[in-house]
Scaffold this motif. Structure first.
Motif, PDB file in Angstrom:
ATOM      1  N   ARG A 159       0.806  -1.254   0.063  1.00  0.00           N
ATOM      2  CA  ARG A 159      -0.053  -0.035  -0.099  1.00  0.00           C
ATOM      3  C   ARG A 159       0.906   1.268   0.049  1.00  0.00           C
ATOM      4  O   ARG A 159       0.703   2.195  -0.744  1.00  0.00           O
ATOM      5  CB  ARG A 159      -0.965  -0.031   1.211  1.00  0.00           C
ATOM      6  N   CYS A 190      -9.237   5.931  -1.536  1.00  0.00           N
ATOM      7  CA  CYS A 190      -9.245   6.122  -0.238  1.00  0.00           C
ATOM      8  C   CYS A 190      -9.522   7.617   0.281  1.00  0.00           C
ATOM      9  O   CYS A 190      -9.217   8.407  -0.594  1.00  0.00           O
ATOM     10  CB  CYS A 190      -7.914   5.495   0.577  1.00  0.00           C
ATOM     11  N   THR A 194      -5.775   9.296   4.782  1.00  0.00           N
ATOM     12  CA  THR A 194      -5.208   7.788   4.639  1.00  0.00           C
ATOM     13  C   THR A 194      -4.117   8.045   3.668  1.00  0.00           C
ATOM     14  O   THR A 194      -2.997   7.529   3.774  1.00  0.00           O
ATOM     15  CB  THR A 194      -6.234   6.919   4.455  1.00  0.00           C
TER      16      THR A 194
END
Length: 226
Positions: A159, A190, A194
């Motif tokens: 990620r 997202c 984040t």
């Protein structure tokens, strides 16, 4: 365990032939031994801060080279070398072989004659190695700290890596900056908060790894263990 950065300056009789060329006036002012094989017939990867022609003149000083391949990268050159020996002075190799520490790449050969490298081990073993090396060279400990298995770019989470890739694609690191964390968030599907956190954590890991590597910056010093 401790991680120690050493700087060593050897007397002329112990200077590696490649390092002699770096010390001599010329276009190559810095060479780095990036990696090496743990065998008697050395396979090594060097980097020099000059073009291939200049690098070839430096590599040519090493009589033990039986094959070489040079790859230019802008104004810098990587040199893949196959040698039938390392050509470090026997006394230097003996000190390295007897040391109860491990050495971290790169080993840096500087134009000023110094060799810089890092070693990791217990304090007593590092102290014993320093004493042995001091019999051969002028040795300085440039810094010492606890050894830690820190984060590196290769250990980014999927990620975090995706966040950096999205940031680059969006122009977040362009000068002037074109992208925003909102663009990263849109690419990752997202929230902006984040996305911002992912980018910050990824940046922190990359920068820590760079600083650790730069801290080992340094030049004929301990080398590959036989």
């Amino acid at each position: 365990m401790k991680r120690v950065q050493f700087s060593a300056t050897y007397p002329d009789r112990l200077v590696h032939p490649l390092h002699r060329r770096v010390i001599a006036p010329g276009p190559v002012t810095r060479a780095e031994l990036l990696t090496w094989s743990p065998t008697a017939d050395a396979t090594t990867l060097f980097w020099c801060d000059a073009d291939a022609a200049a690098t070839e003149s430096v590599v040519g000083a090493v009589d033990s080279v039986v094959a070489s391949e040079l790859v230019e990268d802008g104004d810098e050159t990587y040199a893949f070398l196959r040698q039938d020996e390392y050509e470090f002075a026997p006394a230097v190799l003996d000190a390295v072989a007897a040391a109860r520490v491990v050495f971290l790449p790169p080993v840096v050969f500087g134009a000023s004659g110094d060799v810089r490298f890092e070693a990791v081990g217990e304090s007593t073993a590092l102290g014993a190695f320093r004493e042995a090396l001091a019999d051969l060279a002028d040795v300085t400990i440039e810094r010492a700290h606890e050894f830690e298995r820190t984060a590196s770019p290769s250990r980014l989470t999927d990620r975090q890596r995706a966040a950096l890739e999205a940031a680059v694609e969006a122009g977040y690191y362009a000068v002037p900056r074109d992208g925003t964390t909102a663009d990263v968030a849109a690419a990752l599907d997202c929230s902006t908060s984040t996305a911002g956190e992912l980018v910050r954590k990824a940046e922190a890991a990359v920068i820590r790894a760079f600083v650790e590597r730069a801290g080992g910056d340094g030049g004929s010093g301990p080398l590959p263990q036989r």
